[in-house]
Design an enzyme around this catalytic site. Structure first.
Site, PDB file in Angstrom:
ATOM      1  N   ASP A 296      10.875  -7.411   0.263  1.00 53.35           N
ATOM      2  CA  ASP A 296      10.791  -7.759   1.683  1.00 53.35           C
ATOM      3  C   ASP A 296      10.166  -9.153   1.835  1.00 53.35           C
ATOM      4  OD1 ASP A 296      10.678  -7.684   4.413  1.00 53.35           O
ATOM      5  OD2 ASP A 296       9.024  -6.268   4.532  1.00 53.35           O
TER       6      ASP A 296
ATOM      7  N   ASP B 196       8.783   5.090   2.435  1.00 57.52           N
ATOM      8  CA  ASP B 196       8.039   5.894   3.407  1.00 57.52           C
ATOM      9  C   ASP B 196       7.786   5.173   4.720  1.00 57.52           C
ATOM     10  OD1 ASP B 196       6.110   4.016   2.224  1.00 57.52           O
ATOM     11  OD2 ASP B 196       4.665   5.101   3.457  1.00 57.52           O
TER      12      ASP B 196
ATOM     13  N   ARG C 291       9.704  10.201   2.210  1.00 63.83           N
ATOM     14  CA  ARG C 291      10.118   9.757   0.869  1.00 63.83           C
ATOM     15  C   ARG C 291      11.172  10.686   0.267  1.00 63.83           C
ATOM     16  NH1 ARG C 291       6.457   5.736  -0.658  1.00 63.83           N
ATOM     17  NH2 ARG C 291       4.284   6.053  -0.027  1.00 63.83           N
TER      18      ARG C 291
HETATM   19  P1  IMP Z   1       6.917  -7.064  -0.022  1.00 66.25           P
HETATM   20  O1  IMP Z   1       5.643  -7.195  -0.798  1.00 66.25           O
HETATM   21  O2  IMP Z   1       6.761  -7.533   1.408  1.00 66.25           O
HETATM   22  O3  IMP Z   1       8.145  -7.643  -0.701  1.00 66.25           O
HETATM   23  O4  IMP Z   1       7.195  -5.541   0.223  1.00 66.25           O
HETATM   24  C1  IMP Z   1       7.370  -4.660  -0.754  1.00 66.25           C
HETATM   25  C2  IMP Z   1       6.755  -3.328  -0.393  1.00 66.25           C
HETATM   26  O5  IMP Z   1       6.629  -3.106   1.015  1.00 66.25           O
HETATM   27  C3  IMP Z   1       7.697  -2.253  -0.865  1.00 66.25           C
HETATM   28  O6  IMP Z   1       7.360  -1.856  -2.170  1.00 66.25           O
HETATM   29  C4  IMP Z   1       7.522  -1.144   0.137  1.00 66.25           C
HETATM   30  O7  IMP Z   1       6.500  -0.283  -0.279  1.00 66.25           O
HETATM   31  C5  IMP Z   1       7.092  -1.827   1.404  1.00 66.25           C
HETATM   32  N1  IMP Z   1       8.252  -1.994   2.335  1.00 66.25           N
HETATM   33  C6  IMP Z   1       8.866  -3.137   2.664  1.00 66.25           C
HETATM   34  N2  IMP Z   1       9.880  -2.925   3.535  1.00 66.25           N
HETATM   35  C7  IMP Z   1       9.905  -1.578   3.763  1.00 66.25           C
HETATM   36  C8  IMP Z   1      10.746  -0.735   4.563  1.00 66.25           C
HETATM   37  O8  IMP Z   1      11.696  -1.149   5.251  1.00 66.25           O
HETATM   38  N3  IMP Z   1      10.446   0.595   4.519  1.00 66.25           N
HETATM   39  C9  IMP Z   1       9.439   1.117   3.779  1.00 66.25           C
HETATM   40  N4  IMP Z   1       8.637   0.355   3.010  1.00 66.25           N
HETATM   41  C10 IMP Z   1       8.857  -0.990   3.004  1.00 66.25           C
END
Ligand code: IMP
Ligand code: MG
Length: 196
Positions: free
Chosen positions: A112, A168, A174
């Protein structure tokens, strides 16, 4: 639980087909790397908790000798639906301090903001592995995610909050077998997340 679903984004059979495809690709790549007589050996690093279902399905399709080392990273505490910055939960991590000689494959549920992958890559680099590859089930089509280098992506999805197949919302959903969006009225942005 079913009545909370807004729409199914990716159903079970599409997930299964794509996971099998990625498993074949990973097997090919790591086997080509193998410097042992009996083929490759890897250290798999699943990021808890969101990757558990994906990892469980994927590893049974990888005929590669492997050790599994878990890392727990929190970035979306509680009811947050945007990243609050990634941090490692030390008490839930069994990553060795020294990864010399190891080929590492990091597995996460979704890319993300990219904070989580950046944190884990920095953490791993300090432990001297021979190589590090990364694999995510989902990647959101937003600039930060698309700019983050990653070796294997199962699905690119729209920039929406999704749950199911390990992902989640406030630690629920989940166990849904599909990847879905939730009805808008169920999602309440927390002003301040707790550490769960
Ligand atoms: P990042 O560090 O922003 O890339 O996000 C990664 C983590 O955020 C993932 O491992 C998820 O646990 C959580 N995450 C990001 N987007 C979502 C979503 O749409 N639904 C659920 N969890 C998310
Ligand atoms: Mg996660």
């Amino acid at each position: 639980m079913q009545s909370d679903i807004e729409r199914i984004l990716i159903d079970r059979s599409r997930i299964a087909d794509r996971v099998a495809e990625i498993a074949r690709q990973i097997t090919e790549d790591f086997t080509a790397d193998g410097d042992h007589n009996d083929g490759a050996e890897i250290t798999l690093v699943p990021i808890l908790t969101g990757s558990i279902i994906f990892v469980a399905d994927l590893i049974r399709l990888l005929p590669i000798r492997m050790q599994i080392r878990l890392v727990s990273i929190t970035s979306y505490p509680g009811t947050a639906t945007s990243s609050r910055g990634a941090s490692i939960q030390k008490e839930l991590t069994n990553l060795p301090d020294d990864l010399t000689g190891r080929h590492v494959l990091v597995i996460d549920d979704i890319l993300d903001s990219g904070n989580t992958l950046k944190l884990i890559k920095d953490t791993l680099a300090a432990r001297n592995p021979d190589s590090v590859r990364t694999c995510v089930l989902l990647r959101k089509q937003r600039p930060e995610a698309m700019a983050c280098p990653v070796d294997y992506v199962c699905f690119d999805i729209p920039d929406e909050f999704v749950v199911g197949y390990g992902l989640d919302y406030n630690d629920y959903y989940r166990n849904l077998p599909e990847i879905v969006t939730l009805k808008r009225e169920l999602i309440v942005e927390a002003s301040e997340g707790s550490d769960t």
